[in-house]
Write a protein that holds these residues in place. Sequence first.
Motif, PDB file in Angstrom:
ATOM      1  N   LYS A 111      47.371 -39.305 -79.259  1.00  0.00           N
ATOM      2  CA  LYS A 111      47.839 -39.232 -80.638  1.00  0.00           C
ATOM      3  C   LYS A 111      47.715 -40.574 -81.338  1.00  0.00           C
ATOM      4  N   GLN A 112      47.177 -40.524 -82.532  1.00  0.00           N
ATOM      5  CA  GLN A 112      47.165 -41.689 -83.404  1.00  0.00           C
ATOM      6  C   GLN A 112      47.934 -41.264 -84.649  1.00  0.00           C
ATOM      7  N   ASN A 113      49.165 -41.679 -84.723  1.00  0.00           N
ATOM      8  CA  ASN A 113      50.084 -41.156 -85.739  1.00  0.00           C
ATOM      9  C   ASN A 113      49.886 -41.748 -87.124  1.00  0.00           C
ATOM     10  N   SER A 114      49.136 -42.847 -87.221  1.00  0.00           N
ATOM     11  CA  SER A 114      48.887 -43.431 -88.536  1.00  0.00           C
ATOM     12  C   SER A 114      47.485 -43.072 -88.982  1.00  0.00           C
ATOM     13  N   PRO A 115      47.356 -42.211 -89.987  1.00  0.00           N
ATOM     14  CA  PRO A 115      46.012 -41.840 -90.435  1.00  0.00           C
ATOM     15  C   PRO A 115      45.283 -42.997 -91.118  1.00  0.00           C
ATOM     16  N   SER A 116      46.039 -43.941 -91.680  1.00  0.00           N
ATOM     17  CA  SER A 116      45.378 -45.036 -92.374  1.00  0.00           C
ATOM     18  C   SER A 116      46.216 -46.301 -92.284  1.00  0.00           C
ATOM     19  N   LEU A 117      45.505 -47.442 -92.465  1.00  0.00           N
ATOM     20  CA  LEU A 117      46.146 -48.755 -92.409  1.00  0.00           C
ATOM     21  C   LEU A 117      45.387 -49.686 -93.340  1.00  0.00           C
ATOM     22  N   SER A 118      46.119 -50.399 -94.177  1.00  0.00           N
ATOM     23  CA  SER A 118      45.495 -51.372 -95.080  1.00  0.00           C
ATOM     24  C   SER A 118      45.981 -52.767 -94.739  1.00  0.00           C
ATOM     25  N   PHE A 139      38.994 -44.857 -83.294  1.00  0.00           N
ATOM     26  CA  PHE A 139      39.440 -43.797 -82.403  1.00  0.00           C
ATOM     27  C   PHE A 139      39.887 -44.389 -81.079  1.00  0.00           C
ATOM     28  N   CYS A 140      41.000 -43.902 -80.619  1.00  0.00           N
ATOM     29  CA  CYS A 140      41.487 -44.179 -79.282  1.00  0.00           C
ATOM     30  C   CYS A 140      41.009 -43.025 -78.385  1.00  0.00           C
ATOM     31  N   ALA A 141      40.587 -43.328 -77.168  1.00  0.00           N
ATOM     32  CA  ALA A 141      40.136 -42.286 -76.247  1.00  0.00           C
ATOM     33  C   ALA A 141      40.629 -42.607 -74.848  1.00  0.00           C
ATOM     34  N   ALA A 142      40.763 -41.564 -74.043  1.00  0.00           N
ATOM     35  CA  ALA A 142      41.255 -41.741 -72.680  1.00  0.00           C
ATOM     36  C   ALA A 142      40.518 -40.810 -71.733  1.00  0.00           C
ATOM     37  N   SER A 143      40.403 -41.244 -70.475  1.00  0.00           N
ATOM     38  CA  SER A 143      39.846 -40.377 -69.442  1.00  0.00           C
ATOM     39  C   SER A 143      40.763 -40.427 -68.225  1.00  0.00           C
ATOM     40  N   ASP A 144      40.708 -39.345 -67.426  1.00  0.00           N
ATOM     41  CA  ASP A 144      41.614 -39.283 -66.279  1.00  0.00           C
ATOM     42  C   ASP A 144      40.921 -39.759 -65.011  1.00  0.00           C
ATOM     43  N   ASP A 145      41.607 -39.646 -63.901  1.00  0.00           N
ATOM     44  CA  ASP A 145      41.125 -40.231 -62.652  1.00  0.00           C
ATOM     45  C   ASP A 145      40.297 -39.265 -61.817  1.00  0.00           C
ATOM     46  N   THR A 146      39.764 -38.184 -62.457  1.00  0.00           N
ATOM     47  CA  THR A 146      38.938 -37.255 -61.685  1.00  0.00           C
ATOM     48  C   THR A 146      37.507 -37.754 -61.536  1.00  0.00           C
ATOM     49  N   THR A 172      42.931 -38.574 -83.255  1.00  0.00           N
ATOM     50  CA  THR A 172      42.373 -38.116 -84.528  1.00  0.00           C
ATOM     51  C   THR A 172      41.892 -39.262 -85.406  1.00  0.00           C
ATOM     52  N   GLY A 173      42.108 -40.496 -84.973  1.00  0.00           N
ATOM     53  CA  GLY A 173      41.565 -41.639 -85.692  1.00  0.00           C
ATOM     54  C   GLY A 173      42.522 -42.256 -86.687  1.00  0.00           C
ATOM     55  N   THR A 174      42.319 -43.547 -86.921  1.00  0.00           N
ATOM     56  CA  THR A 174      43.043 -44.290 -87.959  1.00  0.00           C
ATOM     57  C   THR A 174      42.008 -44.986 -88.828  1.00  0.00           C
ATOM     58  N   ARG A 175      42.102 -44.756 -90.128  1.00  0.00           N
ATOM     59  CA  ARG A 175      41.167 -45.402 -91.066  1.00  0.00           C
ATOM     60  C   ARG A 175      41.727 -46.759 -91.447  1.00  0.00           C
ATOM     61  N   LEU A 176      40.990 -47.820 -91.088  1.00  0.00           N
ATOM     62  CA  LEU A 176      41.398 -49.194 -91.405  1.00  0.00           C
ATOM     63  C   LEU A 176      40.629 -49.677 -92.626  1.00  0.00           C
ATOM     64  N   LEU A 177      41.356 -50.201 -93.587  1.00  0.00           N
ATOM     65  CA  LEU A 177      40.746 -50.812 -94.758  1.00  0.00           C
ATOM     66  C   LEU A 177      41.182 -52.268 -94.821  1.00  0.00           C
ATOM     67  N   ALA A 190      34.908 -32.047 -85.620  1.00  0.00           N
ATOM     68  CA  ALA A 190      35.179 -31.339 -86.871  1.00  0.00           C
ATOM     69  C   ALA A 190      35.716 -32.337 -87.895  1.00  0.00           C
ATOM     70  N   LEU A 191      35.655 -31.963 -89.152  1.00  0.00           N
ATOM     71  CA  LEU A 191      36.075 -32.846 -90.238  1.00  0.00           C
ATOM     72  C   LEU A 191      37.537 -33.254 -90.057  1.00  0.00           C
ATOM     73  N   GLY A 192      37.795 -34.561 -90.094  1.00  0.00           N
ATOM     74  CA  GLY A 192      39.167 -35.052 -89.996  1.00  0.00           C
ATOM     75  C   GLY A 192      39.743 -35.073 -88.595  1.00  0.00           C
ATOM     76  N   GLN A 193      38.933 -34.753 -87.605  1.00  0.00           N
ATOM     77  CA  GLN A 193      39.408 -34.713 -86.218  1.00  0.00           C
ATOM     78  C   GLN A 193      38.663 -35.734 -85.364  1.00  0.00           C
ATOM     79  N   GLY A 194      39.173 -35.961 -84.177  1.00  0.00           N
ATOM     80  CA  GLY A 194      38.446 -36.772 -83.217  1.00  0.00           C
ATOM     81  C   GLY A 194      37.436 -35.908 -82.479  1.00  0.00           C
ATOM     82  N   PRO A 195      36.457 -36.523 -81.854  1.00  0.00           N
ATOM     83  CA  PRO A 195      35.474 -35.754 -81.077  1.00  0.00           C
ATOM     84  C   PRO A 195      36.151 -34.970 -79.957  1.00  0.00           C
ATOM     85  N   GLN A 196      35.639 -33.758 -79.710  1.00  0.00           N
ATOM     86  CA  GLN A 196      36.143 -32.920 -78.620  1.00  0.00           C
ATOM     87  C   GLN A 196      35.034 -32.692 -77.611  1.00  0.00           C
TER      88      GLN A 196
END
Lengths: 113, 115
Positions: free
Chosen positions: A5-12, A89-96, A105-110, B38-44
């Motif tokens: 989760k990235q709870n902040s959609p945007s940051l200035s 975008f923040c991303a994660a992978s597991d230990d498999t 879902t990403g944070t837009r930085l301006l 998809a629009l507004g989402q992260g890659p799946q």
Amino acid sequence: DQQVKQNSPSLSVQEGRISILNCDYTNSMFDYFLWYKKYPAEGPTFLISISSIKDKNEDGRFTVFLNKSAKHLSLHIVPSQPGDSAVYFCAASDDTGFQKLVFGTGTRLLVSP
Amino acid sequence: DAGVTQSPTHLIKTRGQQVTLRCSPKSGHDTVSWYQQALGQGPQFIFQYYEEEERQRGNFPDRFSGHQFPNYSSELNVNALLLGDSALYLCASSPLPTSGQETQYFGPGTRLLVL
């Protein structure tokens, strides 16, 4: 079920100041975390990563901090530059071992001059 | 050193049609993964190919299929297109999987619009 989760959609932020982007995760099996930057009409560009055995990784202006107990990571950009304006975008992978990345879902930085 | 390349860049299809997207991995990489954004989402994550075999699959229906060729390039096929398949399709490549912590490098994507 949003595992990353990235709870902040945007940051200035003003140029020269610090940008802090946050990310939370719920899956305790995640052991590798990455940050990607994405400009419009381009694919995500790898920025920096961190393994769960570390709590900090630094690369130039970019530092990622990992707090496993809180299931939280953050990306610090110091100093911020206008060219840093993008979606992060923040991303994660597991230990498999399968490298299946789960993205936030990403944070837009301006960064303004 | 060529990065990940994808073709075409844009594509318009109608519902019910089939589409094939193509990806060439970064030099030295032999693992290819496909993602849908998809629009507004992260890659799946859709699926991943290594040694011409599908190693792992995300939560996508069988309408989504893929293939990897001996030169490590890959195709993503989507049958019976739905309006909801409209998205940016990203290909990512990475080196030989050993630790599971190999960084994935993304191509520019193919933007698919289904009308």
